[in-house]
Design a protein around this motif. Structure first.
Motif, PDB file in Angstrom:
ATOM      1  N   TYR A 223      39.930  37.890 -80.100  1.00 13.86           N
ATOM      2  CA  TYR A 223      41.381  37.906 -79.926  1.00 13.86           C
ATOM      3  C   TYR A 223      41.755  37.889 -78.444  1.00 13.86           C
ATOM      4  N   VAL A 224      41.012  38.651 -77.654  1.00 13.59           N
ATOM      5  CA  VAL A 224      41.278  38.714 -76.217  1.00 13.59           C
ATOM      6  C   VAL A 224      41.149  37.335 -75.576  1.00 13.59           C
ATOM      7  N   THR A 225      40.103  36.596 -75.950  1.00 12.18           N
ATOM      8  CA  THR A 225      39.832  35.322 -75.274  1.00 12.18           C
ATOM      9  C   THR A 225      40.704  34.179 -75.772  1.00 12.18           C
ATOM     10  N   SER A 226      41.385  34.357 -76.900  1.00 12.00           N
ATOM     11  CA  SER A 226      42.319  33.335 -77.380  1.00 12.00           C
ATOM     12  C   SER A 226      43.712  33.491 -76.783  1.00 12.00           C
ATOM     13  N   LEU A 227      44.068  34.696 -76.395  1.00 11.15           N
ATOM     14  CA  LEU A 227      45.443  34.985 -75.971  1.00 11.15           C
ATOM     15  C   LEU A 227      45.916  34.103 -74.809  1.00 11.15           C
ATOM     16  N   PRO A 228      45.124  33.871 -73.769  1.00 10.53           N
ATOM     17  CA  PRO A 228      45.633  33.028 -72.679  1.00 10.53           C
ATOM     18  C   PRO A 228      45.986  31.612 -73.114  1.00 10.53           C
ATOM     19  N   VAL A 263      43.073  44.467 -74.283  1.00 15.36           N
ATOM     20  CA  VAL A 263      41.764  44.868 -74.795  1.00 15.36           C
ATOM     21  C   VAL A 263      41.696  46.389 -74.975  1.00 15.36           C
ATOM     22  N   SER A 264      42.363  47.131 -74.112  1.00 18.40           N
ATOM     23  CA  SER A 264      42.377  48.594 -74.266  1.00 18.40           C
ATOM     24  C   SER A 264      43.054  48.997 -75.575  1.00 18.40           C
ATOM     25  N   ALA A 265      44.162  48.310 -75.904  1.00 21.53           N
ATOM     26  CA  ALA A 265      44.861  48.617 -77.155  1.00 21.53           C
ATOM     27  C   ALA A 265      43.997  48.274 -78.358  1.00 21.53           C
ATOM     28  N   LEU A 266      43.294  47.155 -78.314  1.00 22.39           N
ATOM     29  CA  LEU A 266      42.440  46.778 -79.440  1.00 22.39           C
ATOM     30  C   LEU A 266      41.285  47.750 -79.604  1.00 22.39           C
ATOM     31  N   GLU A 297      52.743  43.294 -87.508  1.00 20.05           N
ATOM     32  CA  GLU A 297      52.227  43.104 -88.871  1.00 20.05           C
ATOM     33  C   GLU A 297      50.740  42.757 -88.857  1.00 20.05           C
ATOM     34  N   LYS A 298      50.312  42.051 -87.814  1.00 27.27           N
ATOM     35  CA  LYS A 298      48.916  41.662 -87.693  1.00 27.27           C
ATOM     36  C   LYS A 298      48.093  42.686 -86.906  1.00 27.27           C
ATOM     37  N   ASN A 299      48.662  43.840 -86.624  1.00 26.17           N
ATOM     38  CA  ASN A 299      47.969  44.887 -85.868  1.00 26.17           C
ATOM     39  C   ASN A 299      47.448  44.378 -84.529  1.00 26.17           C
ATOM     40  N   LEU A 300      48.236  43.555 -83.893  1.00 27.59           N
ATOM     41  CA  LEU A 300      47.959  42.994 -82.573  1.00 27.59           C
ATOM     42  C   LEU A 300      46.860  41.934 -82.592  1.00 27.59           C
ATOM     43  N   ARG A 301      46.242  41.715 -83.745  1.00 27.07           N
ATOM     44  CA  ARG A 301      45.126  40.770 -83.829  1.00 27.07           C
ATOM     45  C   ARG A 301      45.612  39.466 -84.466  1.00 27.07           C
ATOM     46  N   LEU A 302      45.850  38.476 -83.610  1.00 26.28           N
ATOM     47  CA  LEU A 302      46.390  37.202 -84.068  1.00 26.28           C
ATOM     48  C   LEU A 302      45.282  36.164 -84.129  1.00 26.28           C
ATOM     49  N   SER A 303      45.117  35.574 -85.310  1.00 23.02           N
ATOM     50  CA  SER A 303      44.183  34.465 -85.424  1.00 23.02           C
ATOM     51  C   SER A 303      44.810  33.211 -84.820  1.00 23.02           C
ATOM     52  N   ARG A 304      44.013  32.199 -84.637  1.00 18.84           N
ATOM     53  CA  ARG A 304      44.551  30.942 -84.127  1.00 18.84           C
ATOM     54  C   ARG A 304      45.529  30.332 -85.126  1.00 18.84           C
ATOM     55  N   ALA A 305      45.223  30.471 -86.406  1.00 15.92           N
ATOM     56  CA  ALA A 305      46.142  29.963 -87.427  1.00 15.92           C
ATOM     57  C   ALA A 305      47.464  30.720 -87.399  1.00 15.92           C
ATOM     58  N   ASP A 306      47.404  32.033 -87.168  1.00 15.51           N
ATOM     59  CA  ASP A 306      48.651  32.793 -87.029  1.00 15.51           C
ATOM     60  C   ASP A 306      49.523  32.179 -85.950  1.00 15.51           C
ATOM     61  N   PHE A 307      48.882  31.742 -84.878  1.00 20.96           N
ATOM     62  CA  PHE A 307      49.654  31.187 -83.766  1.00 20.96           C
ATOM     63  C   PHE A 307      50.167  29.794 -84.074  1.00 20.96           C
ATOM     64  N   TYR A 308      49.262  28.864 -84.446  1.00 20.47           N
ATOM     65  CA  TYR A 308      49.726  27.481 -84.557  1.00 20.47           C
ATOM     66  C   TYR A 308      50.627  27.241 -85.763  1.00 20.47           C
ATOM     67  N   LEU A 309      50.597  28.147 -86.752  1.00 23.36           N
ATOM     68  CA  LEU A 309      51.496  27.998 -87.895  1.00 23.36           C
ATOM     69  C   LEU A 309      52.842  28.680 -87.687  1.00 23.36           C
ATOM     70  N   TYR A 435      39.476  30.554 -71.935  1.00 27.22           N
ATOM     71  CA  TYR A 435      38.962  31.856 -71.497  1.00 27.22           C
ATOM     72  C   TYR A 435      37.736  32.272 -72.301  1.00 27.22           C
ATOM     73  N   ALA A 436      37.649  31.837 -73.544  1.00 28.75           N
ATOM     74  CA  ALA A 436      36.447  32.132 -74.329  1.00 28.75           C
ATOM     75  C   ALA A 436      35.236  31.481 -73.681  1.00 28.75           C
ATOM     76  N   GLY A 437      35.413  30.248 -73.178  1.00 32.76           N
ATOM     77  CA  GLY A 437      34.312  29.586 -72.506  1.00 32.76           C
ATOM     78  C   GLY A 437      33.877  30.327 -71.261  1.00 32.76           C
ATOM     79  N   ARG A 438      34.841  30.709 -70.435  1.00 31.97           N
ATOM     80  CA  ARG A 438      34.478  31.405 -69.195  1.00 31.97           C
ATOM     81  C   ARG A 438      33.848  32.763 -69.498  1.00 31.97           C
ATOM     82  N   TYR A 439      34.397  33.472 -70.463  1.00 34.58           N
ATOM     83  CA  TYR A 439      33.850  34.773 -70.829  1.00 34.58           C
ATOM     84  C   TYR A 439      32.393  34.659 -71.254  1.00 34.58           C
TER      85      TYR A 439
END
Length: 482
Positions: A223-228, A263-266, A297-309, A435-439
């Protein structure tokens, strides 16, 4: 994300077995032609060679045939001449995007029957020789017998066969002393890393990774690496205030937030006080343009589908995954993956400008790609060019080292102090978030001082924007310069 939805195809389990693929009857004769072009403002003469190579997926007799298309400058300036070996992803994708969209001496413009091949002034052929490799099952490359394909359709079988072609090409063309690089896009980044792992004898000088496949593990980092990428995509659609910020600015701000408060919240999980959760959700909403209520509603954890839909839900639209700038109606008729992703074939508007070197339309009714090989380069084959082979993707055997590929690349760098990495990523790519790649490169142990990073306000294929291609080509030239 579907496992390896990468340049670009998704797993299609309902497809017929790839063992039904037709085998080549005999190796086609090599086709060698001479040409000239203007690349990076330099006049260049070059030799094109379409060649067949017999390969095995490791040990044993050859059971497959790989076709390469190489472009070698015939009037090079003095000094070492680099050679770059290029391949795309999938698995099951040919080199078509890299070959005819990025770096080949001709690029493909237009749609459908109106497609044509024209000059590509951004090809780096002025600075390096180019060898495009279509793995077994793609392009004109085939297993020798229908039952032989499965051994190639594994991470290691695939990587070993492509590594063998690289070694054979270097030897056959007398280039063992040349600086050599491998360039992979999407799943091709996994292939490139495994080639570096298995190919100490290749003495690679560099590995170029476009749209790196990276799946951060754990309860937080996916979730952290998708947010940016969510933030940059929201910026592209005007769903957050721009306030003079560029997409890169917004991305950088989101990286900082993701690495600290988010990330601290998660990590806190259920122990996070409600007031703090609400504050984090509000901060996320300001960054990524989704409603605070949905984020809670998603407890701060958003999937990619949550975003693009949901980003453009109020307009009845969804965004793409491969390029979030693309959209399609939410109620559009269902399509088989990967064709359900509007980002799959997204091309931003091309500014008007001179187009030169257009090849004639095929008198035999061939597609632009088929005509290029068979009529322009003179490659005599009865095969049909497989640009995207979903049967190979469906037949792929996973779980054989692909998840550790980035770690294997870092180990190869430790063993070869000369080996460097170039990494390019698009800010609007949700399939392989930047960011997932760089991480994952950082966590694998790729030394920062031997890593060249280039981010683009683009999607999965960072070269689809004309200005992006020009910048990318210049960065690649700089990276491979002797």
């Amino acid at each position: 994300m579907l496992r390896h939805l990468l340049v670009t195809l998704a797993l299609a389990a309902s497809l017929a077995s790839a063992a039904q693929a037709q085998a080549p009857a005999a190796p086609p004769a090599a086709a060698i032609t001479t040409h000239s072009g203007l690349f990076n403002g330099q006049p260049v003469t070059y030799r094109a060679a379409v060649e067949a190579w017999r390969v095995s997926p490791g040990e044993g007799a050859a059971s497959g045939q790989i076709i390469t298309t190489s472009y070698v400058r015939t009037d090079p300036p003095a000094g070492p001449r680099p050679v770059i070996f290029l391949f795309n992803g999938g698995p099951g994708a040919s080199t078509t995007p890299l070959h005819f969209g990025a770096f080949g001496p001709k690029r493909r413009l237009g749609e459908g029957a109106a497609q044509q091949m024209v000059d590509n002034p951004d090809s780096p052929l002025d600075a390096a020789d180019l060898v495009f490799i279509d793995p077994v099952g793609t392009g004109y490359s085939r297993p020798l017998n229908p039952d032989d394909g499965q051994a190639f359709w594994t991470p290691n079988g695939d990587a070993l066969s492509v590594k063998a072609v690289i070694a054979d090409w270097l030897a056959a063309h007398g280039r063992e002393a040349s600086p050599r690089y491998v360039l992979g896009q999407s799943y091709g980044t996994t292939r490139a890393a495994l080639i570096a792992h298995h190919g100490a004898d290749l003495n690679l000088d560099g590995v170029l990774l476009f749209a790196l496949v990276a799946r951060p593990p754990g309860f937080e980092m996916p979730y952290v690496t998708s947010l940016p990428s969510f933030a940059a995509s929201a910026w592209s659609h005007g769903r957050i205030p721009r306030e003079g910020r560029s997409a890169q600015d917004v991305y950088d701000q989101a990286v900082q937030f993701a690495r600290t408060d988010y990330v601290s919240a998660l990590i806190a999980g259920a122990s996070l006080p409600p007031a703090e959760m609400a504050a984090v959700a509000q901060a996320m909403s300001a960054l990524i343009g989704l409603p605070t209520d949905l984020i809670l509603e998603k407890n701060l954890r958003l999937s990619r589908a949550d975003f693009y839909l949901n980003l453009l839900k109020d307009q009845g639209l969804r965004t793409g995954q491969l390029d979030t700038r693309a959209t399609r109606p939410l109620d559009a008729p269902a399509q088989r993956p990967p064709y359900d992703d509007p980002g799959l074939s997204y091309t931003p508007p091309r500014p008007p400008g001179e187009v030169t070197g257009a090849l004639p339309v095929s008198a035999a009714g061939l597609s632009a790609v088929e005509s290029y090989f068979k009529e322009h380069l003179g490659f005599a084959t009865a095969e049909t060019y497989e640009s995207l082979n979903l049967e190979v993707n469906a037949a792929w055997t996973w779980g054989q080292g692909e998840d550790e590929a980035n770690q294997r690349l870092a180990e190869a760098m430790a063993a070869n102090p000369r080996l460097r990495v170039f990494w390019a990523a698009g800010l609007f790519d949700l399939s392989t978030p930047a960011y997932a790649g760089r991480y994952m490169l950082d966590q694998a142990g790729v030394p920062a001082e031997r890593l060249t990073a280039a981010l683009f306000a683009s999607g999965h294929s960072v070269f689809v924007d004309p200005e992006g291609l020009t910048r990318l080509s210049a960065a690649v030239r700089s990276f491979v310069a002797p």
